[in-house]
Every structure is written in C-alpha cells, then in structure tokens.
Design a protein around this motif. Structure first.
Motif, short mmCIF file in Angstrom:
data_model
loop_
_atom_site.label_atom_id
_atom_site.label_comp_id
_atom_site.label_asym_id
_atom_site.label_seq_id
_atom_site.Cartn_x
_atom_site.Cartn_y
_atom_site.Cartn_z
N VAL A 748 0.83 -1.20 0.00
CA VAL A 748 0.00 0.00 0.00
C VAL A 748 0.88 1.26 0.00
O VAL A 748 0.58 2.25 -0.69
N ALA A 749 1.98 1.20 0.72
CA ALA A 749 2.88 2.36 0.75
C ALA A 749 3.43 2.63 -0.65
O ALA A 749 3.52 3.77 -1.10
N TRP A 752 0.65 4.12 -2.61
CA TRP A 752 0.41 5.50 -2.16
C TRP A 752 1.43 6.46 -2.79
O TRP A 752 1.11 7.56 -3.22
N SER A 753 2.65 5.96 -2.93
CA SER A 753 3.72 6.84 -3.42
C SER A 753 3.59 7.08 -4.93
O SER A 753 4.42 7.75 -5.52
N VAL A 783 6.21 7.82 6.24
CA VAL A 783 4.77 7.97 5.94
C VAL A 783 4.01 7.34 7.08
O VAL A 783 4.21 6.16 7.39
N THR A 787 -1.81 8.02 7.72
CA THR A 787 -1.88 8.51 6.34
C THR A 787 -2.22 7.37 5.38
O THR A 787 -3.09 7.48 4.52
N LEU A 788 -1.51 6.27 5.58
CA LEU A 788 -1.76 5.11 4.71
C LEU A 788 -3.17 4.57 4.90
O LEU A 788 -3.82 4.15 3.94
N TRP A 791 -5.60 6.76 3.09
CA TRP A 791 -5.47 6.55 1.65
C TRP A 791 -6.13 5.23 1.24
O TRP A 791 -6.87 5.15 0.27
N ALA A 792 -5.87 4.21 2.07
CA ALA A 792 -6.42 2.89 1.75
C ALA A 792 -7.95 2.92 1.81
O ALA A 792 -8.62 2.34 0.96
N ASN A 795 -9.30 4.59 -1.16
CA ASN A 795 -9.13 3.80 -2.39
C ASN A 795 -9.69 2.39 -2.27
O ASN A 795 -9.40 1.53 -3.09
#
Lengths: 956, 298
Positions: A748-749, A752-753, A783, A787-788, A791-792, A795
């Motif tokens: 996921v990181a 995300w990037s 990160v 934050t992750l 984002w997850a 998404n």
C-alpha cells in the motif's frame, strides 16, 4: 449498644465504608460479607470456596485481612473495608500491586485481588517481616503460579528478563534459576521495551488484574438476573420412577422447575473437541437414569440461589434403585451392572456397552515375547494413580440472556466456539443466533474443556426469556466436575546388559466413571507419547477405559500422559538400578532422536514430526543442575535419608486430527493494530504471547496491539484453549495474519507513493517501522500509518489480513525433571531439597511467562505426587467435598524449582516456539518417586505418596 | 454459593447480654465467635441453628493476663494474639508451638481460643495443649461461674460440658517454675489438621529429675492425657530410653481411626514418635528455663 447496632435491630439497614465510600445496605439474615460486597458491585471480591479456605475473597476490615465469605455481613456495621480496588487502580497502583505486575505475580489472576489484600497487610505490619512469608501466606491459595513469582512480588525481587535469579524467603538455599539461554530472534528492530518475541513483557491485563477490576465470568451486574440450582442424585445408580415438583414450583420466587421431561432427547458428551466424534454420545441434559451421585435430577430457576436451593429440597422424587459398580476391575466382569446398557454402541460410539467398555486399544509392534527373551534384565510392576480435582480458583459458571432474539452465553470455558456448536446442535439453534464468549477465565487445566453449565442456562433462558446464572459451588467442583482419570498401569520392560531396551509392555485400566467424556482421548493420548519416547523394537499396549458408577473422569493437564509416564518412568528407573546404569544414561541410550521412527503399537502418522529436538540438552541441563547441587541444608538425624531421582517426558505440541484457528489483524487509527483470535486466556498467557507475535511481525510494540479474543461474535473460529495449542496453533495464525498485513502495508505504501497498487512486486523498497513506512532507497521521510490508512480507505483497499492455521503438522516438546529429597523414615515425611526442570519449548517467546507455566505445572504435579486426592467412599460418594480436606499446595509446601530452557528452534511453531503448558506437569511425580526410591530403598507405586504410605513401605 | 439454612442473627453487647440471649432463644441458638468452624458447617448444612448469637464484639473477653501463679486467657483471645505474645512464648512455649501450626494467618486473625475449645474438634490442637497444661475452664451461666478441669470440660469429639445457656469466658493455666513444654504435629500439608500430634509439659526438680510430666495426643482417639507416662517419668533423670518408654505407652494408650489422613498403625506409630520428640524438647526447655521464674503478684 451503639447507635449503629440499634439501627440494625430496628430497620435491618446498616452503614459501613468500602474503600472510603460510605455504603448503606440491608443484609439478608445470615448473609456473608462477600455476597453483600458483590451486590454492591465490588466484583474484586472473588468466590473461590465460600468456606474460608482459599482467600480469594480476602478484604481488610479496619486493616486486618479476613475471609469475607465467612464474615457475617452484619458484623461490618461501622467498619472500614478495604478491597484490592481500594489499594490502587490502573494508572495509580499501590507499590505492592505494581510489584505483582512487574514480577508476573499471577497467571489467571483470580486469586490475585485477595492475595494482594493479604500481602498489603503483611507489608503494613512491620512486626511480621517477610522472612516467614511462606507461613504468612497460607490463607491464600493460587493454583497457577507455584507461588515463586508471588513471593518475588511481595518481597520486591523481580527476576530480570536477562535470566538471572532470585531467592524466595524460606528458600534461600535454592540455587539460581536460569532463564537463559534464550535465542535472540534477529528481528528485534523495534524500540527498546517493545515487548517483542523473546522478551518478557507483563500480561496485557496486568494493571486491571492486580486491582481486581478485570472482569471474570460473573463480574457483571445484570438487572433482573435469575439463578439456577440443581437437585443432584442421592444414589449412584437409579432410575427416576416419579417426580413431583408442585411444592417447589409453588414456592414464592420460583420461576421454573426443569426435569427430564423438559430435556432435549439428543445425546451428547460434556467433553468438547474439534471433532465431536472424539467422545461418546452418552449424556442427556436431564436423564431419567442416574448413573452417579450428584447427577442432575432437576433444576430450579428462581429469584435467588437461596430460593432455588430451597425449592430443590421441596422436590419429591421416587427412585428405583439399581445395582452399581464402583471397582473398575469388576466393571467388565460377566454379570456386572451395566452403566450404559441401554446405549447403541454405534450411535453412541462405545466399544462395548455390554461390558461397560468405552474404548480399548490392543496392539503390538514386533514381538514383546521375543523382546523379553532377548533381555538380560526385566522389571515388572503395577502403578496406581488417583483422582485429582483441577481446583481452578474460579468455579464453572455461565450467565445467559437474550439480546434481541439472539442467545448470549458468558461462560467460564476453554472452548467457547465448541460450546456454541454443541449448544446449537442440542437445542436446534442457528449458530448465527447464538453468541458464546468468555470474560477472563479464572483457570482451567482441562476442567473447562467440558460443557457443564451452558446447557442448563440455555434451557432456562430460552424458556423464561430472562437472564439466568448458574454457578458451581466448590463442592460441585469436587463432586460433579470430571476429575483426572484414575488408572491402574502395569509395565514390563526388558533390556540387554548394555542398557538397550528390548521390550516394553503396557497394560492400562482407566476408570472413566459414569460418563465417557474424554475417555477415549485420555486413554489413547496417555499411551502414545509416553511409549513413543523410547526406541524399543518390541512394544505392546493393552488399554481399556471402563464405565463405573463413580463420578465422571475427564480432561486434566497432560491428558492421560501424566498417569502413564508415572508408571513407565518409574519402571525405567528400576531397570536402570538393576542394570547398574545411570538413569540419565539409560534415557540417552534409548530415547528417540530425529530420524528415529515414532512407534506406539504402530508407527505414528506423518503428521507428527521432530520440528526441533532438545531432549538431549534437557537431560544435560537437569543432570548438571543436580550435580551442582544447591545450598539446601540436609535435615540432621539418623531418621533422614537422602536420594535423587529423575524422569523424562515427551508431548506432541498439538492434539491430533486438527486444531483450527483463524486470526485477523487490522490496522486501526493511531498506528495501532487490532488482533482478533478465538482462543481463550485462562492464565496460560496467550494474550501476551499473541500481542508479542503480532508486534514483532509488524515491527511495532506490544502497547500498540489490541486484542479481541474468545468471543464467537468478534473473532474467527478457534478450536479452543486445550492440547497446548494456544501458542503453536492460534499463535501461528496470528503470525501468519500479521505477516500478511505487514506485506500488504508495504504494497500500500508503494501504491500511495504513486506506483499504483501492484501486489507482490517491487515491495522491497518500503520498510515497515513502528510509526509508519519509509522508502529504503530514497531515504524518504516516514509515511505515517494513519496517512496510509486514510489513503487505503479512500481507495477501497482493505487493511485487514485473515489467516488460518489447521494444526495439520505437529512437533514434539520435551521436559526432564530431577529431584533431591530427604525422607524421614520415622514419619514418612518427604522434604524436597532440590527441584530442577529442564524444558525444550523451542524458541521461548516470553521467558518469564514460560517459566511461570513450568513452575505452576510443577506445583500442581507436586500436589498430585504428595497429597492431593479426591477420595470416594467405595459407594460412589466423594468424601473430600471442601478445600479444607482436599489439599492443594500452598507457598509453604513447595520448593523453588530451578528452570532451564534448551536451545532449540522449531520448524513448525511461530518464531520456532513449541507448546509448554501441560507437559511441565508430566515428569514430576515419577522423578519424585524415583528420588524417594533412591532415598529409602523401596519403591512407592501409588499416588499420592503421602507420609502414611511412605511409612507403610518402610514398616510393611 | 453455598447457602446456610435460614437463621436469625443477633450481636451480643456483653457477656451478660449473650447469656440473656442464649436463655431467650433456647436450644436452637448457637454462639459464634471467629466463625471459622461454625459458619462453614452452616454453609454445608452440617449445623443449622435458628439463632446465631455473635459474641465477636465482646472485647471484655479478649485479654492475656499473668495473674499470680496463673496465666488468664480470655475466651475471645485471637490465635494471633497467643502466637505473638512474649509471655506465652516464655511461660508456655507449647502454646506458641501449637499456634504456629494452626491454620493460616487470616484464620488466626479471627479464630479464638474459646471457639477452638468449644468446637472440640478431635483434630484440634489447643484442646490437647490445655489438657497438657492442666488448664482450668471458667464457664459462666445464669447460676454464676464454675471452674472445670479440662477432663471435666472436654467430654469427647465435638462435645463439651458447656451447657446451652452457658459461655466459656476464660482459660486459666497454672504457671510452674522449672517447666518446659512443646508441641509437634505431623500433617499432610502445612497448616492442615493433624494426622497426629503430641504435646508435653515437664517440670524438673533442682536435682535434674522430673518432678512432673504430662503428655497429650491429638487426633488419635484419646480425649485425656496419657496419664500412664507419669509413673514412668516422675523421679527419673530424662534419657532417650525414658522417652522411648513413654512413647510406647502413648502408642498403647491411643485409639486412632483409619481415615483419609492415614491408617491406624501409622497413627499409633506417630503417637510414639511424636511423644518422644516433644518430651525431648520439653525437657531441654525445662532445663534451660530459669528455675526461679519471676511471677508477679497481682
């Protein structure tokens, strides 16, 4: 007469202070202080016995500790009462409470609030001092720890995790125990004190346990709660001819009376296993035929226990008496009364109900006759083991209620998921409509792998619609709760002059009592690893488990192995003597090693493997410790004889034929993780170990891990906390789920990037850390996990990993125990001078906890070896009905045991760990018997080895 | 929960009040002191009084007093007080020995000497100790006080001479110069009821011979002192052979039952073994004691 007293006599009301708060109460006539305090939601005041023997209900009254269960409530008028919660609370613990947390001074923790109240009073009384601690603590029983850690907590000696040592007061002679050597994991990248695997963080619930605020099964107030009491059979074998419940039903406060007319007609077994076919279906919720004293005749649901019990006494029952059989040796004889003669052997899965035979095993590998021909030395003997009560401090209990149209059971169980399955089967309920969960469970030792209270509560809740509670008394625990199977064991063993074994013949007769719960399992398991441990070309096993009209036997720590190992290890010791071979050498010569076949009556299946091997190290460690000796003072006088002895044991790390667990791990806000796992915490320490495993796999710390466990609503399926499966099955599922989530987070990181979510590729560039992830190559900033997570979520990417473990492969763990003892030939008294246990637990995830499991197992085994026995009168009635005459060890009765770990790393277990809970019990009784034999020249063969029996051996 | 049969409960405010309450409520009333024997028996329904008269607050009966040639022990004196008393340890080490092996500290905090003697459990340690020390029980009733020797007081297992409307209020133990005493028990587990136990009190004359010797046994079916040993011991200089002889007499005198704690011959053997041991210790303590024990006149 004081004003307060006058007030009682006029109104019945009185006031007193609890933890500084004024309480007004109106005790019922004859009420004790314990129940009054619990009515005011002081749930930190526990019930262990209700007769002033165990200390779980200890409170201070004006500074003096008393047993509140036998303190008349009226006497509290005007007094200041202090409970554990009044000494300190989480975040603001009293020093004594903090020391119990730091030194892991508890396991299940049920005795702890009472223990701490006593300890605080000892501490406050400068005149007492801690030198006499073993005697000062006699009024508080602990069944889990073996007391060493409690003693350390009180005197403020915390054994540091580096493995150095301690001496407990009264045991200054004991040599240091070693927690080392403990293998480093190589994966400890987390912060210092992160509590990763291989270190010893304290129990997660520690602060709540020591202040009495961690809720156990009955520690919750439910408005409108009804209580259930049971009328037990006064006869060992009878049929109910007629029942008249009219008077009972008419008693004010009675809601329902249940009899066999209300019982589901589905046969079941109180024993619970992953496969319900492991145990015979021979039990009904209520049966018209009564097969042991105390078996349920009827049950009453009423406003209070007192009313329910009073109503039970009003039930008129006409019994038709039947002949009974109490001696297992006579149970199979022609013409013997049949306990389950009415059962179909196929439907109920019984070997032969016309011979009272529940299960049997007859098999031979090689030829024992030929093996004995080849032998130059043969030893033969008969050993006898007794009934043992688990004596977990929290008795069996269930609370049930309806939540909407769903049934909820809050029960003291090791197996909530298996209880759910069987309750649904018995009452024809949809599993989706039944939730079974446990709060913290106050000890189990196998006794809570039974369905003993949940069925009646279900019946009562479903028919009244009201919340209902059923709580066992301590006497129930001794009289109707299944005990350890008593066994008569014949062993013949032969060897050649060089010490190599040529033949091993085993005969076992187990008395399973009136019901066959756990009968086949205990018999098969008892004769498996005990026999498979030795390379013998010729082996024979003849084992039977039979019905009698004695109270049922069931699952007990070690599951049959303890009994059979007692016999085999004693026989081997005698053989070593006759051969003139050192007993450690005899084991080295004959024990299995990796590559050797594992044979009982045939070679074990491929599911059982040597995932690691540390028996050789255990033998070396125990032998060296014994040779090193300690500073114990040998008692002076011609009456004392000194001897040494040892014994080995082996156990499979998981029960056979599958043990299933599903765990999930989820990233939640604040960089925390939520672990859901079905297994139960009952003092075995699995919650701590699971948190350590998850923290290590997720490169975080245990304080970032939250656990939901032991609840059919909030966790995935788990077979339960038995068969030593908590670490190696459930723990492995947790490790798999946590590892999977860690991989997902890296993916996921990466997504995300800006690379998009590409599973399984290019993930090595991100590294998971305590507070987030970092791109390794670009040395990016961290990160954050939050934050992750955001984002997850945006998404639609899941951050929960679910994994299963099925226990399909099983490894082997080993224990070696050794003793040096002094025996008084005039009185038969046995004094333990040195006690050593070496354990092969694979990689030790939490050394301090694992050491506690070993010390507790040794303590329980010493009770078995020296003084515990559930005594029957020969006609099926238990005579040891209270803790005052069933003796479990106190601090003052026990030596400090030196604990050593082998260095091994298992290929199956999580991080190389193996199970270490039941097995610690198994080699203790034979090692002690062998030491006594060495001291006095005569072999004790019956448990317990009480002073009168030892004296009898000497003075025939 | 283990629930006793229903009963009414009343707290006595004085000895006279307790006697009046006993008189008023009659045969179905029982006195409760510490409660460690009676309350569990009630919960198990082995005892079912209708009225429970709580004398726990009778502090007037909680005292230890060296009064001339006797030690006066109030019936409500707690085991803990006896165990921790320097006077008791100095004058009657047998009491300290016994208290050390009675139950556990929490029980000793509540349990009383009067409760122990009145419960008269055959495995109870203090009854033997009082027999051995020639103690006198002071019993008060509507007609006043009477003084009973232990032989008169203790009628057998669970039975005493205290009538339903009477109360044991004091135990008086005579102080003898040049005495030593000891108690020892064999138990399956520490703090447990005795498998068997023995107590002895010995007084030595100036010439080192035994001028008085008493031996008592616990839990072996003998509700009196082993009077047989006196003739053997008195006038003799203590020796191992003498102790052995006394031990044999004790073994012959007792009448144990076989039970969970052991078979008959084992208990009989323990009576012998423990008699020897307590005589050994009592004699050495007597020899060590200052012959002219200062006794305060009071």
């Amino acid at each position: 007469m004081t004003l307060e007293q006058a007030k009682i006599e006029e109104t019945g009301a009185m006031t007193f202070e609890v933890n500084g708060t004024r309480v007004e109460a109106t005790p019922a006539p004859g009420q004790c202080l314990r129940t009054l305090l619990r009515e005011h939601e002081h749930f930190e005041v526990k019930k262990g016995c209700d007769t002033g023997d165990c200390g779980a209900c200890t409170v201070q009254i004006d500074g003096t500790p008393v047993h509140s269960c036998i303190y008349p409530a009226h006497r509290a008028v005007g007094k200041q009462i202090t409970t554990a919660a009044g000494l300190g609370q989480p975040g603001n613990l009293a020093p004594i409470q903090q020391r119990f947390v730091d030194a892991s001074g508890f396991q299940c923790g049920f005795c702890t609030p009472g223990m701490i109240v006593t300890a605080a009073a000892i501490e406050a009384d400068a005149a007492l001092g801690v030198d006499d601690l073993p005697r000062l603590l006699k009024g508080n029983l602990c069944r889990c720890t073996g007391y060493r850690s409690i003693s350390d907590s009180i005197v403020g000696q915390h054994t540091p995790p580096d493995g150095s040592c301690h001496t407990a007061p009264g045991h200054e002679h004991a040599e240091a125990s070693s927690l080392g050597p403990v293998r480093a994991t190589g994966r400890t990248r987390g912060a210092r004190g992160a509590g990763l695997v291989g270190t010893s963080p304290g129990a997660i619930a520690g602060e709540r346990v020591v202040s009495g605020l961690e809720p156990y099964t009955l520690d919750v107030a439910i408005p409108g709660l009804l209580h259930l009491a049971v009328l037990g059979s006064p006869h060992a074998h009878a049929r109910i001819r007629s029942l008249n419940v009219a008077k009972a039903a008419a008693l004010p406060g009675v809601h329902r009376v249940f009899t066999h007319a209300d019982s589901p007609t589905t046969l079941f077994s109180t024993a619970r296993h992953e496969s319900r076919f492991d145990d015979p279906d021979d039990t009904l919720v209520f049966d018209q035929t009564l097969r042991f004293r105390g078996q349920r005749v009827a049950a009453v649901v009423a406003d209070s226990v007192a009313i329910a019990e009073a109503a039970c006494r009003l039930i008129d029952v006409e019994y038709e008496l039947r002949d009974a059989v109490f001696d297992p040796r006579l149970a199979g004889a022609p013409g013997a009364p049949l306990v389950h003669g009415d059962k179909d052997p196929v439907v109920s899965r019984l070997a032969d109900p016309t011979r009272n035979l529940v299960a049997e095993l007859h098999g031979e590998f090689g030829s024992v006759d030929e093996g004995l021909e080849m032998a130059t030395t043969i030893v033969s003997g008969r050993w006898q083991t007794q009934r043992i009560a688990h004596t977990h401090l929290e008795t069996h209990a269930t609370m049930g209620w309806l939540s909407g149209d769903r049934l909820v059971l809050r029960t003291s169980s090791q197996v909530p998921f298996l209880v759910q399955k069987e309750i649904c089967r018995l009452f024809d309920l949809d599993p989706a409509g039944v939730r079974v969960f446990t709060a913290r469970v106050g000890g189990g030792f196998g006794g809570k792998q039974e369905l003993l209270t949940e069925d009646l509560v279900t019946l009562a809740v479903l028919s009244t619609g009201r919340p209902v509670q059923y709580e066992f008394t301590r006497t129930d625990e001794f009289t109707i709760t299944p005990v350890r199977h008593p066994m008569t064991i014949d062993v013949t063993v032969g060897a050649q002059g060089d010490g190599r074994l040529t033949a091993l013949k085993l005969g076992v007769l187990a008395d399973t009592g009136a019901y066959g719960n756990h009968a086949p399992g205990v018999m098969f398991h008892g004769t498996s690893e005990s026999v498979a441990l030795y390379n013998v070309p010729n082996k024979r096993v003849d084992a039977q488990s039979v019905y009698t009209n004695n109270p049922p036997s069931g699952a007990f720590r070690g599951y049959g192995l303890g009994q059979v190992i007692f016999a085999i290890e004693c026989a081997l010791d005698e053989l070593a003597r006759e051969l003139g071979v050192d007993p450690f050498e005899l084991r080295r010569l004959n024990s299995v090693r990796p590559g050797d076949p594992l044979v009982v009556t045939h070679e074990e299946g491929p599911d059982l493997i040597f995932g690691s091997y540390g028996l050789d190290q255990c033998l070396d460690l125990a032998e060296a410790a014994l040779k090193r000796g300690n500073r114990a003072v040998v008692p002076v006088g011609l009456q004392w004889r000194v001897g040494t002895g040892m014994a080995s044991s082996m156990i499979a790390t998981t029960p056979p034929r599958g043990h299933r667990s599903q765990a999930s791990v989820q990233l939640v806000a604040g960089g925390r993780y939520l672990v859901r796992v079905g297994t139960t915490e009952f003092g075995n320490g699995t919650t701590t170990v699971h948190a350590q495993i998850a923290a290590t796999a997720l490169h975080t710390s245990v304080d970032r891990i939250d656990l939901l466990h032991s609840d059919t609503d909030s966790a995935g399926y788990d077979s339960g906390a038995f068969g030593s499966a908590g670490v190696v099955v459930a723990g492995k599922a947790v490790l798999a789920a946590a590892t999977a989530l860690a991989e997902t987070l890296v993916e996921v990181a990466s997504a995300w990037s800006g690379h998009g979510l590409t599973r399984g590729t290019d993930t090595g560039t991100w590294q998971l850390e305590h507070d987030g992830l970092r791109a390794v190559e670009s040395e990016s900033e961290l990160v954050s996990l939050d934050t992750l997570m955001h984002w997850a979520t945006a998404n639609d990417v899941g951050l929960t990993a679910v994994r299963r473990e099925d226990g399909a492969l099983r490894s082997l763990a080993f224990n070696v125990h050794a003793f040096r003892v002094a025996v008084n030939t005039a009185t038969g008294e046995v004094r333990i001078l040195q006690s050593v246990q070496a354990a092969d637990a694979g990689f030790v995830v939490n050394p301090e906890q694992c050491r506690g499991q070993i010390e507790g197992g040794v303590a329980q085994a010493l009770g078995t070896a020296l003084f515990e026995e559930v005594v029957l009168d020969g006609a099926g009635a238990v005579t040891t009905r209270v803790l005052r005459n069933y003796h479990v060890p106190q601090l003052v009765d026990l030596p400090v045991t030196e604990v050593y770990f082998a260095q091994s790393h298992d290929v199956l277990g999580p991080y190389g760990a193996k199970s270490m809970s039941e097995s610690t019990y198994n080699p203790v009784a034979p090692a002690l018997a062998n030491a006594i034999r060495d001291a006095i020249g005569i072999r004790p063969t019956e448990l317990p080895m009480s002073p009168d029996r030892i004296w009898r051996l000497l003075h025939g | 929960m283990q629930i006793p049969a229903p009963f009414d409960y009343v707290r006595a405010s004085s000895v006279d009040n307790a006697l009046a309450l006993l008189d008023r409520h009659g045969a179905e009333s029982r006195v409760v002191a510490g409660g460690h024997s009676l309350l569990p028996m009630m919960k198990l329904r082995l005892a079912r009084p209708d009225w429970l008269i709580d004398i726990n607050d009778l502090y007037e009966l909680d005292y230890l007093l060296v009064d001339g040639p006797v030690l006066r022990i109030g019936a409500m004196t707690r085991h803990t007080t006896l165990l921790e008393s320097d006077d008791v340890r100095r004058l009657f080490p047998i009491i300290t020995d016994a208290e050390h092996v009675i139950a556990d500290p929490i029980v000793r905090n509540r349990g009383t000497i009067g409760g122990s003697l009145c419960q008269a459990d055959p495995a109870e340690d203090l009854s033997t100790v009082c027999h051995v020390l020639d103690a006198v029980a002071v019993v008060r009733g509507p007609a006043g006080e009477r003084m009973l020797s232990m032989a008169e007081f203790h009628r057998g297992p669970y039975e005493t001479a205290v009538a339903q409307n009477e109360l044991l209020i004091e135990v008086r133990v005579p102080i003898r110069a040049g005495s030593g005493s000891a108690y020892e028990k064999v138990e399956r587990r520490v703090g447990d009821w005795a498998v068997a136990a023995a107590g002895a009190s010995v007084t030595l004359a100036a010439d080192g011979t035994i001028s008085k010797a008493t031996v008592g046994l616990t839990a072996v079916g003998l509700d009196r002192n082993v009077t047989e040993v006196e003739a053997v011991l008195v006038g003799q200089v203590p020796t191992e052979q003498l102790f052995a002889e006394a031990g044999q007499l004790a073994a012959d005198a007792c009448d144990p039952l076989a039970d969970q704690r052991g078979p008959i011959d084992y208990k009989r053997h323990l009576a012998d073994e423990l008699t020897r041991r307590v005589l050994r210790v009592a004699c050495s303590r007597a020899a060590a004691s200052v012959p002219d024990v200062t006794i305060q006149e009071g």
